[in-house]
Design an enzyme around this catalytic site. Structure first.
Site, short mmCIF file in Angstrom:
data_model
loop_
_atom_site.label_atom_id
_atom_site.label_comp_id
_atom_site.label_asym_id
_atom_site.label_seq_id
_atom_site.Cartn_x
_atom_site.Cartn_y
_atom_site.Cartn_z
CG ASP A 95 14.91 8.88 -4.59
OD1 ASP A 95 15.45 7.84 -4.18
OD2 ASP A 95 14.02 8.88 -5.46
CD GLU A 113 19.14 6.52 -4.54
OE1 GLU A 113 18.80 5.33 -4.57
OE2 GLU A 113 18.50 7.40 -5.14
#
Length: 568
Positions: free
Chosen positions: A240, A299
């Protein structure tokens, strides 16, 4: 009249007949943790990976929230669908200020989602079914309830050094240290309670303080966290905010009016800094110490495809999400440009390209593209491209964005910051793509669980449920199942060459080994010479015979807003 998959010619692979989804309950004891076989070329290079938003997938205990036992019970559905791996959103211990992306303990399962034993059983069961498991790693920030941050708030200087604490500007420190804005809207700084003039950084919600990756203890902690889950057998991590962990020296001002609109469009002092790459290199070495098949997925928002490719150099992560493709409009020029740039950039570093249309942070592509017909066509285009594909739960059902949720049901922190006038963050739209899955045509939550669901499901979703669509050759679910079977049966799909073919305005034509893919973005049919035998059409009632009707001799009438696959 044939439906999704037309009868292929004698030399073309034939799709299997769709079968009903298994609804049996998984045994309480986990299956042996036999790992999926190793891949000589890297299984991730052409894998189809299915994203599960855990709290919205399947609820096993009736509390209205999806959980790990629920996911485990539904794994046979995913093998039937034909995916290769599952990416699970965070299920770690968390106050849930941002759907679990505010982690208070990276080695514990939040009681809402189960226990640590449930995670072990899920990994073992997935491996027994031939599925790989990818976990969500959240290294940019912790929860404000993490023990480190609680110590920092209590005045521990060493704990504060693990985050970004700064004195404010102004005569008494009453102004934030710089002009950075939160992705969720409003300032990226919050004053420390009881310490006037002292602030801490949070690029997302105030409950998500950013870690300082210049501190060696942060590196050590996350190496330990990765090893904890790798020792359990997980196959990799989706990282993330992989682009955000390192901030520019001195935390300089941006000077932009709307930083939220700049994300992904240009380099910012808090995103896509060169220093993040050494972190990813160290993790690549750690992953490879467990064997060749454990992967890292970035990401990462980057201003260009070339900058994004830096995250997947041979000594860094294995994949990076291709948000440029997700953001492309229903336009041949935009789509071709994004595909060309994406493939050129990743090919230059020897990495596969990834393709994605929806996820838990964006409006579902059925709604974003304007119709179910376009969504089905876009899915077939995506599945025909070289590289790896990410599917978001429910897109295989053709689920639309839920746009009329009552305010009292919403839980997205960006929504509350927007309605309070704090800023122009992610506009509070994310709850609409997170409404729980409909599995059955009846029941209080359409099979999501034995009771209700944490977000209300529209009444007409019973018609979109797995039960309603299974076995229906006109359904979006069976279109996905057939396409994924063909993707495995056709050796030229996946990680292999592609070339463009000449096509009229509004039509995208590409060739893969043994396959031609035609995308018609027009709102009206177009007449073309057939490139081979029709294998699959996104328009459920189209067959070669129906395409011949009304078309000039030697041509076929390709439907509006459609994608077709042809055996070359």
């Amino acid at each position: 009249m044939t439906q999704h998959a037309t009868t292929p010619h004698a030399n073309a692979p034939r799709a299997n007949t769709p079968r009903a989804v298994s609804q049996q309950t998984v045994a309480s004891d986990p299956a042996p943790a036999a790992r999926p076989p190793q891949s000589s070329l890297g299984w991730w290079r052409d894998a189809v990976i299915y994203q599960i938003y855990v709290r919205s997938f399947a609820d096993s205990d009736g509390d209205g929230i999806g959980d790990l036992p629920g996911v485990r019970q539904r794994l046979p559905y995913l093998t039937e669908l034909g995916v290769d791996a599952v990416w699970l959103t965070p299920f770690y211990a968390s106050p849930q200020a941002d759907g679990g992306y505010d982690v208070s303990d990276y080695r514990a399962v939040d009681p809402r989602f189960g226990e640590l034993s449930d995670a072990r059983a899920l990994v073992a069961e997935a491996h027994a079914l031939g599925l790989r498991i990818i976990l969500d790693l959240v290294p940019n920030h912790t929860s404000d309830q993490h023990p480190w941050f609680l110590r920092a708030l209590a005045g521990d200087p060493e704990a504060q050094a693990r985050y970004h604490f700064r004195d404010g500007r102004g005569e008494h420190g009453e102004l934030p240290p710089n002009d950075w804005k939160s992705v969720f809207g409003g300032p990226a700084w919050t004053q420390v309670p009881g310490a006037p003039g002292r602030w801490y950084l949070h690029l997302f919600a105030p409950q998500q303080p950013d870690l300082n990756w210049q501190h060696p203890r942060v590196h050590e902690e996350f190496d330990s966290v990765l090893r904890f889950w790798l020792d359990m057998g997980v196959d990799g991590f989706r990282v993330d905010v992989a682009h955000g962990m390192v901030k520019a020296e001195g935390l300089p001002d941006v000077g932009a009016r709307s930083q939220a609109r700049m994300i992904g469009a240009q380099q910012l002092p808090f995103f896509d800094q060169d220093g993040v790459h050494e972190i990813h290199r160290s993790w690549r070495r750690l992953l490879e110490s467990y064997g060749p098949d454990r992967i890292g997925v970035a990401e990462a928002w980057a201003p260009t495809a070339e900058r994004l490719a830096l995250y997947v150099r041979p000594d860094e992560l294995h994949q990076a999400f291709n948000f440029h493709f997700l953001k492309a409009g229903w336009d041949v020029g935009q789509l071709r440009k994004v595909i060309e740039e994406s493939m050129a950039a990743t090919t230059s570093v020897g990495a596969p390209t990834t393709w994605v249309l929806s996820n838990h942070d964006v409006v579902r592509h059925r709604t974003r593209l304007g119709s179910l017909a376009r969504a089905r066509a876009a899915a077939l285009l995506m599945l025909a491209l070289p590289g790896s594909v990410y599917l978001y739960q429910g897109e295989e059902l053709g689920l639309p964005e839920v746009t009329e949720l009552p305010d009292e049901a919403r839980q997205d922190p960006a929504f509350f910051r927007a309605v309070s006038g704090v800023g122009d963050g992610q506009e509070g739209l994310r709850d609409g793509c997170r409404v729980p899955m409909p599995w059955e045509t009846d029941g209080p939550s359409y099979g999501f669980g034995p009771a209700g669901s944490w977000l209300p499901q529209p009444a007409d979703w019973r018609k979109l449920s797995v039960q309603a669509q299974t076995g229906d050759p006109l359904s979006t679910l069976e279109l996905y199942r057939t396409a994924l079977r063909l993707r495995k049966l056709l050796p030229g799909l996946g990680d292999s060459a592609m070339e463009w073919l000449q096509a009229p305005d509004g039509v995208l034509a590409l060739s893969r080994p043994d396959l031609v893919c035609l995308l018609n973005t027009r709102d009206e049919p177009v007449d073309l010479a057939p490139p081979g035998e029709l294998l699959l059409s996104s328009v459920p009632e189209e067959s070669r015979d129906s395409m011949e009707a009304g078309a000039p001799a030697g041509q076929l009438r390709i439907p509006a807003n459609s994608c077709t696959w042809w055996a070359a």
